[in-house]
Every structure is written in structure tokens, then in C-alpha cells.
Design an enzyme around this catalytic site. Structure first.
Site, mmCIF file in Angstrom:
data_model
loop_
_atom_site.group_PDB
_atom_site.id
_atom_site.type_symbol
_atom_site.label_atom_id
_atom_site.label_comp_id
_atom_site.label_asym_id
_atom_site.label_seq_id
_atom_site.Cartn_x
_atom_site.Cartn_y
_atom_site.Cartn_z
ATOM 1 N N HIS A 169 -73.961 42.495 -41.223
ATOM 2 C CA HIS A 169 -75.329 43.031 -41.201
ATOM 3 C C HIS A 169 -75.967 43.010 -42.583
ATOM 4 O O HIS A 169 -76.907 43.758 -42.833
ATOM 5 C CB HIS A 169 -75.325 44.456 -40.637
ATOM 6 C CG HIS A 169 -74.807 44.521 -39.235
ATOM 7 N ND1 HIS A 169 -75.452 43.930 -38.164
ATOM 8 C CD2 HIS A 169 -73.679 45.068 -38.717
ATOM 9 C CE1 HIS A 169 -74.750 44.130 -37.058
ATOM 10 N NE2 HIS A 169 -73.667 44.812 -37.378
ATOM 11 N N GLU A 185 -63.435 53.182 -52.738
ATOM 12 C CA GLU A 185 -62.760 53.641 -53.951
ATOM 13 C C GLU A 185 -62.363 52.445 -54.836
ATOM 14 O O GLU A 185 -62.501 52.501 -56.057
ATOM 15 C CB GLU A 185 -61.542 54.489 -53.559
ATOM 16 C CG GLU A 185 -60.670 54.966 -54.690
ATOM 17 C CD GLU A 185 -61.373 55.846 -55.728
ATOM 18 O OE1 GLU A 185 -62.531 56.238 -55.518
ATOM 19 O OE2 GLU A 185 -60.749 56.107 -56.766
ATOM 20 N N ASN A 232 -72.106 72.686 -74.676
ATOM 21 C CA ASN A 232 -71.836 71.802 -73.541
ATOM 22 C C ASN A 232 -72.669 72.334 -72.383
ATOM 23 O O ASN A 232 -72.550 73.507 -72.034
ATOM 24 C CB ASN A 232 -70.337 71.856 -73.211
ATOM 25 C CG ASN A 232 -70.011 71.204 -71.884
ATOM 26 O OD1 ASN A 232 -70.737 70.332 -71.417
ATOM 27 N ND2 ASN A 232 -68.923 71.634 -71.268
ATOM 28 N N GLY A 233 -73.529 71.489 -71.816
ATOM 29 C CA GLY A 233 -74.354 71.937 -70.693
ATOM 30 C C GLY A 233 -75.798 71.503 -70.893
ATOM 31 O O GLY A 233 -76.081 70.611 -71.686
ATOM 32 N N LYS A 261 -65.577 62.303 -67.790
ATOM 33 C CA LYS A 261 -64.563 62.717 -66.820
ATOM 34 C C LYS A 261 -65.021 63.933 -66.017
ATOM 35 O O LYS A 261 -64.749 64.043 -64.828
ATOM 36 C CB LYS A 261 -63.283 63.057 -67.592
ATOM 37 C CG LYS A 261 -62.147 63.509 -66.732
ATOM 38 C CD LYS A 261 -61.340 62.332 -66.303
ATOM 39 C CE LYS A 261 -60.293 62.682 -65.275
ATOM 40 N NZ LYS A 261 -60.225 61.631 -64.256
ATOM 41 N N ARG A 300 -64.128 63.786 -72.238
ATOM 42 C CA ARG A 300 -65.284 64.521 -71.712
ATOM 43 C C ARG A 300 -66.608 63.946 -72.179
ATOM 44 O O ARG A 300 -67.673 64.305 -71.656
ATOM 45 C CB ARG A 300 -65.209 65.990 -72.149
ATOM 46 C CG ARG A 300 -64.008 66.720 -71.629
ATOM 47 C CD ARG A 300 -64.013 68.139 -72.135
ATOM 48 N NE ARG A 300 -65.117 68.886 -71.589
ATOM 49 C CZ ARG A 300 -65.096 69.532 -70.432
ATOM 50 N NH1 ARG A 300 -64.008 69.514 -69.701
ATOM 51 N NH2 ARG A 300 -66.137 70.198 -70.014
ATOM 52 N N CYS A 342 -69.630 67.269 -72.458
ATOM 53 C CA CYS A 342 -69.258 67.396 -73.853
ATOM 54 C C CYS A 342 -67.969 68.194 -74.006
ATOM 55 O O CYS A 342 -67.599 68.963 -73.138
ATOM 56 C CB CYS A 342 -70.377 68.089 -74.612
ATOM 57 S SG CYS A 342 -71.972 67.331 -74.333
ATOM 58 N N GLU A 356 -66.618 51.127 -62.427
ATOM 59 C CA GLU A 356 -66.512 52.139 -63.482
ATOM 60 C C GLU A 356 -65.931 51.568 -64.773
ATOM 61 O O GLU A 356 -66.422 51.871 -65.854
ATOM 62 C CB GLU A 356 -65.552 53.265 -63.042
ATOM 63 C CG GLU A 356 -66.149 54.336 -62.187
ATOM 64 C CD GLU A 356 -65.113 55.394 -61.813
ATOM 65 O OE1 GLU A 356 -65.463 56.568 -61.858
ATOM 66 O OE2 GLU A 356 -63.965 55.051 -61.460
ATOM 67 N N LYS A 383 -63.704 51.938 -58.639
ATOM 68 C CA LYS A 383 -62.808 51.761 -59.787
ATOM 69 C C LYS A 383 -63.245 50.540 -60.586
ATOM 70 O O LYS A 383 -63.315 50.586 -61.814
ATOM 71 C CB LYS A 383 -61.347 51.550 -59.344
ATOM 72 C CG LYS A 383 -60.609 52.732 -58.816
ATOM 73 C CD LYS A 383 -60.189 53.746 -59.849
ATOM 74 C CE LYS A 383 -61.248 54.737 -60.130
ATOM 75 N NZ LYS A 383 -61.534 55.836 -59.275
ATOM 76 N N TRP A 392 -71.598 63.868 -74.760
ATOM 77 C CA TRP A 392 -72.041 62.944 -73.714
ATOM 78 C C TRP A 392 -73.528 63.237 -73.567
ATOM 79 O O TRP A 392 -73.916 64.296 -73.074
ATOM 80 C CB TRP A 392 -71.283 63.224 -72.426
ATOM 81 C CG TRP A 392 -71.576 62.262 -71.315
ATOM 82 C CD1 TRP A 392 -70.966 61.063 -71.074
ATOM 83 C CD2 TRP A 392 -72.542 62.429 -70.269
ATOM 84 N NE1 TRP A 392 -71.498 60.481 -69.958
ATOM 85 C CE2 TRP A 392 -72.467 61.290 -69.440
ATOM 86 C CE3 TRP A 392 -73.476 63.422 -69.956
ATOM 87 C CZ2 TRP A 392 -73.269 61.121 -68.322
ATOM 88 C CZ3 TRP A 392 -74.281 63.243 -68.844
ATOM 89 C CH2 TRP A 392 -74.178 62.107 -68.040
#
Ligand code: G6P
Length: 623
Positions: free
Chosen positions: A519, A496, A103-104, A618, A27, A2, A503, A500, A77
Site C-alpha cells: 500500500h 525497532e 536541566n529542564g 538518552k 544525557r 542535560c 538513530e 536503531k 543538550w
């Protein structure tokens, strides 16, 4: 997670807060709210983006409320309770006199909620935050104490992480803020003729503050700040010990946090990479003089040089940077490296030997799992070195020493320029260790220094693949799955690339070591399946060419990232994207570029919000 903004001063708080919330939207962006203090405390909350809150405020807030000069806002968030108007912050106490933003996570909120329910408290939302503000109210009434004291006493009973701001109608000219494991910055704004501050800002990071002042105080863990009219800023610990706030100067320009003509922050940040890598190298690398040094890693360099083992910790993209570093450090410096998700490390009773050194990688420097893993490693006696982007962040401060990546603010949720800056720092680290340990030939070391200095320009050339990559994205924009394959240094790059894509475009993507394809993942390949190969001319080139043929034999659609001038792979595959040639150890800095662009274009073509992908944040300040 947040985002928090608060203001106390002479100007209209609402406009400053809404603008600040937009800057913090990276955020969290599933709902937002604002509280404004006049002769009463007015709260406006709305599910969705800050723009929707702004529209609500414009339609419904009376002019007198909009003129309030004290207020606070929040962009959420969701953790406890779905994103909706009711669960959005700020939350009121039961008598409506207090409001809080948070926030938390309050881990013991259920026990506190039960106790408060026994005292007749009724809760409107499903959040832990509403429980906290009711608890502060309860403590204040029970102890007949000041708001600041009630906040302190309540926080001493709370288990979890928080950055909070609390306002009260009984003390309308005051903000009380506190933090533990979630960041909070205080901006000291305009001053009167006597030098007394006439305005203060509070925010989760400096981005909402930068256009008003560069004087900031980073609140430390377990500190409570009281801000009042008349220039009062008092800081105490949660143990009631006064501390002196240390004002420092922000080294950040407004332009760095704006889009600068690009459609999105992500695209801007992708294209900033020649400059951000240059910034990361500045002053550290002077090849003509054979100079390579990381100024932040001096006191503990010997620990690294003598390390029996280096343990690298991180999450998400930072973990991928750690995987590349494993290859780099083992190849160049011959020190064993283990790379672990910070979240797994901290919960598996890890064994840390004397002589182990921990390197923690984090763009934000606030990731809760990484921070907790560092604390655990420190408790077990390890030296912890941080590789962070955000200056003054919690991980940077919790580490014994470290190296900043100097990529500048990264605002797009999907990490791009922070990743290449991390790789740059880790490459420098591997080279320094190799040279000092004598595990690299002096001639090769010198050549690599010169080549590293060329990398920003080569990244610029890799970015020229943008129009071609956009065409490829057009071809595959309806794909439902995508496989990314690479070997050696390019296995983490494949991971990566896949991260990307998932996401920001919500296409299912998997990264795999190319040899492992047979495999399992090979079963997925048919004429619908795009397979991205990182097939650079390096020691495993022949092997990866064989892997490409295995995919083509099963009619997969192959996009190959190859070395400039490669003539062998082109005829075998559907699309080739060339990046400049370089030494093996440096090529991840180049091969990742087209993969970032591919994810970006796929997402845009699929109509996704690339800067604020659904469900993500983020900076993940909860476990
Ligand atoms: C979140 C972000 C990722 C990032 C990860 C680690 O999940 O969405 O982009 O890689 O956190 O963040 P850090 O700030 O520690 O690098």
C-alpha cells in the site's frame, strides 16, 4: 537531557566534576561547562564534548582555581539557543556573583526575561537558564534575603521543569539545589571522626557518585537542598516546609557503568543481553516449580486481572516494547490493549474508564512526556503501573506499583538491553495474567515457562550472528534508505530495527507491517533498496514468504532474519541470518538481536559515534 554534577568537600572539585560529566555525557553532549569557587567564582565553558572543556580548563585555569574544593559542572543538550560557548552552562547573574546550572525548561522565561529587561538586565545567551539566574538575583536583591530564600521565591514563580544548582560568591561555602520533574541525586561522601559528612556530591543520576559513596538521597519534586561545609544538608519544600533527607544505599557497582573492554557502551550492552535477561528473570521464574511472579505487582494484580482495557504508554523504544506487549497480552490473556505515545495521550483529552489500567514503560524513568501522561492518568483515577529500568526514578516513584527490568545501567543512547528486559517483564506479565484468567492451556503455560528460562542462552546464540551481520553491514554501508518489514509480533521488532538504524547511523529507515508494503512502500523498491524481513516460522510464515517474493520481483536487496534450519527462504534472498527457534510469543527477544547488531555495524562503518549519536539524548526530560 542535560547532565549536572556538583561537589563540596575536601578534594579538588574540578577533577571530580569533569570525570562526573563524562559519566553523564550520555544525557547531552553538545557543550559543557564548569564553575569553581575560590576567592572568586570562575566559569569555563566550551562547545563540544567534555574532553574539549577539559582541554580548555587544563590550558587556561590557574593552579589555585584547580585546587578549588567547591564547584559544579554541566553537559548540555540544547533546547533554547544553539549549542555554542555562550549558551553553555553555567550562567552568571548580571552582577557575576551567582552562577547556575540547569536541566529542564523554564516555560515562562520570556515573560520573566521581559520583566527583568525592564529592570535593566542584559542577557548574554539565548537560554532560559540565564533568565532564571538573573531572576534569582533580582529576587534576592529585592527581598534582601538569603540565596536559599531567593531560589525558593523565584522557583515559585517559575513554570516548567528544572534540576538546578546555584552558587554565590557571597556564600562561597554553600551549594543550593532544587528539582521539579528533572532528577537530582545527592551523594553523602566521607565523614569525619564524629560521623559528620565532610563531602557532598550532586548529580543528575548516581553514575558520577558511585565511585565515591553509596549513600545517596534522591531529592523529591519541589524540594530545595542546601549543602554547607560542616556536614550540613538541609532539605525544604518550595512551600518552605522542612523535610528529613532519607539516605539510602545505592545498589550499583562501578564496573556496571564502564565499558569493560568493549569499543562502545552500545556493543557492551548488546552483548550483555543474555545476562541482563537472566537478571530480569532471576527470582521471578522457576519453571520446575511452576513459579512465575512479579513481586512489584501484587497489590494491583486484581486490577490488571479484571481490567476492561490496558493502556500502555511509552516513547521511542519503550513504545515499541509496548506494541509487542499488545500482541502478547491480547494473544495470551485476552485483555484488550491500547498502546499510545505518551506525548499524544496527554494532549488528546483521553477517555479513561473505571477498570482501565495504565502501564507506563520507560528505561530511564525520567521521560517528561511519559511522566506527564502518568500524572494525567492518575488524575483521571487510573491505576498506573510502571515498567522502569532505573531504580528510584521519577516514573517508578509516580506509579502505584511496578516491575523493574533489572537490565543494569544502559549508557549507550540507543536502547538495546533495556528493550529486551522490557520485553521479558511484559512477557512475564502476559503469562501471569493468562494463567490467572485461565486463557492459556496449563500445558502450554508450563512449556512457555521452561522456554522463557532458555531464552538467555538462545539470545547468546543469536549474538553469534555478529560476524555475518558485520559482513552484511559492509555490503550496505552506503545505503541511503532501508526498509524493515515484519508481521504480528515482528512488526514492532521491524519498527525497532528501523529506529536503531536511523538513530545511530543516520540512514533513513522505515519499519512497516509486511502486508502494508503493497500500500505504499513498495514504490520505493529498486535494486538499491535493502529490505530487512523478520521472517520467522510462525503463523504468518507463508504470507511473509510471499512478501519477500514481491520485493525480489522488484529487484530489492533482501536480508532475512529466519528460524534456524529454514531452507526455504535462503535461496530466495540475498542474505539470511538465523536465530534459534522458539515459541511465537518469545521470538521478538531473539529476532531483535541481529537488527541491533546491523545498526551497530552500519554506524561504526559509516564513522558514527554509536554511543552519542548527533542531536539525541538518552533521557529526554523536556516535552
Ligand atoms: C529517548 C532515547 C530512546 C528512548 C526514549 C524513551 O528518545 O534516545 O532510546 O527509547 O527516549 O526513553 P525511556 O527512558 O522513557 O525509555
Amino acid at each position: 537531557m542535560c547532565g549536572i554534577v556538583a561537589y563540596l568537600g575536601q578534594a579538588e572539585a574540578c577533577a571530580i566534576i569533569l570525570k562526573g560529566l563524562k559519566r553523564l555525557e550520555y544525557r547531552g553532549y553538545d557543550s559543557a561547562g564548569v564553575a569553581l569557587m575560590t576567592d572568586q567564582l570562575s566559569v569555563y565553558k566550551k562547545q563540544g564534548k567534555v574532553a574539549e572543556l577539559e582541554a580548555l580548563v587544563a590550558q587556561t585555569a590557574p593552579a589555585a582555581t584547580l585546587r578549588a574544593t567547591i564547584g559544579m559542572g554541566h553537559t548540555r543538550w540544547a533546547t533554547h539557543g544553539e549549542p555554542n560557548d555562550v549558551n553553555a552552562h553555567p550562567h552568571y547573574s548580571s552582577d557575576g556573583k551567582l552562577a547556575i546550572i540547569h536541566n529542564g525548561i523554564i516555560e515562562n522565561y520570556l515573560a520573566i526575561k521581559q520583566e527583568l529587561a525592564n529592570h535593566g538586565h542584559i542577557f548574554a545567551s539565548q537560554t532560559d537558564t540565564e533568565v532564571l539566574v538573573h531572576f534569582i538575583e533580582h529576587v534576592q536583591k529585592t527581598n534582601q534575603c538569603s540565596l536559599e530564600e531567593a531560589v525558593r521565591l523565584a522557583l515559585n514563580k517559575v513554570v516548567g521543569a528544572y534540576a538546578i544548582v546555584v552558587m554565590s560568591v557571597d556564600t562561597p561555602e554553600q551549594l543550593v539545589a532544587a528539582r521539579k520533574s528533572s532528577p537530582l541525586v545527592i551523594g553523602v561522601g566521607q565523614r569525619d571522626g564524629a560521623g559528620q559528612p565532610t563531602e557532598f556530591f550532586l548529580a543528575s543520576d548516581a553514575t558520577p557518585i558511585i565511585e565515591y559513596t553509596k549513600d545517596v538521597v534522591y531529592l523529591n519534586d519541589q524540594e530545595i537542598a542546601v549543602i554547607k561545609r560542616g556536614g550540613v544538608l538541609e532539605v525544604k519544600t518550595t512551600a518552605d516546609v522542612p523535610t528529613t533527607p532519607f539516605i539510602q544505599q545505592l545498589d550499583l557497582e562501578l564496573a556496571a557503568i564502564e565499558k569493560g573492554g568493549y569499543d562502545s557502551f552500545m556493543l557492551k550492552e548488546i552483548f550483555e543481553q543474555p545476562q541482563s535477561v537472566r537478571d530480569c528473570l532471576r527470582g521471578r521464574l522457576i519453571p520446575e516449580r511452576g513459579h512465575l511472579a512479579l513481586g512489584g505487582l501484587v497489590k494491583h494484580l486484581d486490577d490488571l486481572l479484571n481490567a476492561q482495557r490496558i493502556i500502555i504508554l511509552g516513547c521511542g523504544t519503550s513504545w515499541h516494547a509496548g506494541l509487542v506487549a499488545e500482541y502478547l497480552i491480547e494473544e495470551l490473556a485476552r485483555i484488550p490493549v491500547e498502546v499510545e505515545y505518551a506525548s499524544e495521550f496527554r494532549y488528546r483529552n483521553p477517555i479513561i474508564h473505571p477498570g482501565d489500567v495504565v502501564v507506563a514503560i520507560s528505561q530511564s524513568g525520567e521521560t517528561a512526556d511519559t511522566l506527564a501522561a502518568i500524572e494525567l492518568a492518575k488524575q483521571q483515577g487510573a491505576v498506573v503501573l510502571g515498567v522502569c529500568n532505573v531504580v528510584g526514578s521519577s516514573i517508578a516513584r509516580a506509579s502505584h506499583e511496578g516491575a523493574y527490568t533489572h537490565a543494569g545501567p544502559e549508557i549507550g543512547v540507543a536502547s538495546t538491553k533495556a528493550f529486551t528486559a522490557q520485553l521479558t517483564v511484559l512477557t512475564m506479565l502476559a503469562l501471569i495474567l493468562a494463567q490467572r484468567r485461565g486463557t492459556i492451556a496449563p500445558a502450554l503455560y508450563r512449556e512457555l515457562l521452561f522456554e522463557l528460562a532458555e531464552i538467555p542462552e538462545k539470545i547468546g546464540r543469536a549474538l553469534q550472528t555478529n560476524p555475518l551481520v558485520k559482513q552484511i553491514a559492509e555490503r550496505f554501508k552506503h545505503a541511503r534508505n532501508c526498509l524493515y518489514l515484519g508481521r504480528g509480533f515482528h512488526f514492532p521488532v521491524a519498527l525497532e530495527g528501523a529506529l536503531k538504524l536511523k538513530e545511530i547511523s543516520y540512514v533513513h529507515a522505515e519499519g512497516y507491517p509486511a502486508a502494508e508494503m503493497k500500500h505504499g512502500p513498495i514504490a520505493l523498491i529498486d535494486e538499491e533498496m535493502p529490505v530487512v524481513f523478520v521472517a520467522i516460522k510462525d503463523q504468518s510464515y507463508e504470507k511473509i514468504v510471499s512478501n519477500i517474493q514481491e520485493v525480489k520481483a522488484r529487484k530489492g536487496q533482501v536480508i532475512a532474519v529466519v528460524t534456524e534450519g529454514d531452507t526455504l527462504i535462503g535461496p530466495m534472498v540475498d542474505y539470511v541470518v538465523e536465530v534459534p527457534a522458539s515459541y511465537d510469543v518469545l521470538t521478538p527477544l531473539l529476532t531483535v538481536i541481529p537488527l541491533q547488531l546491523l545498526a551497530y555495524h552500519m554506524a561504526v562503518l559509516r564513522g558514527c559515534n554509536v554511543d552519542q549519536p548527533r542531536n539525541l539524548a538518552k533521557s529526554v526530560t523536556v516535552e
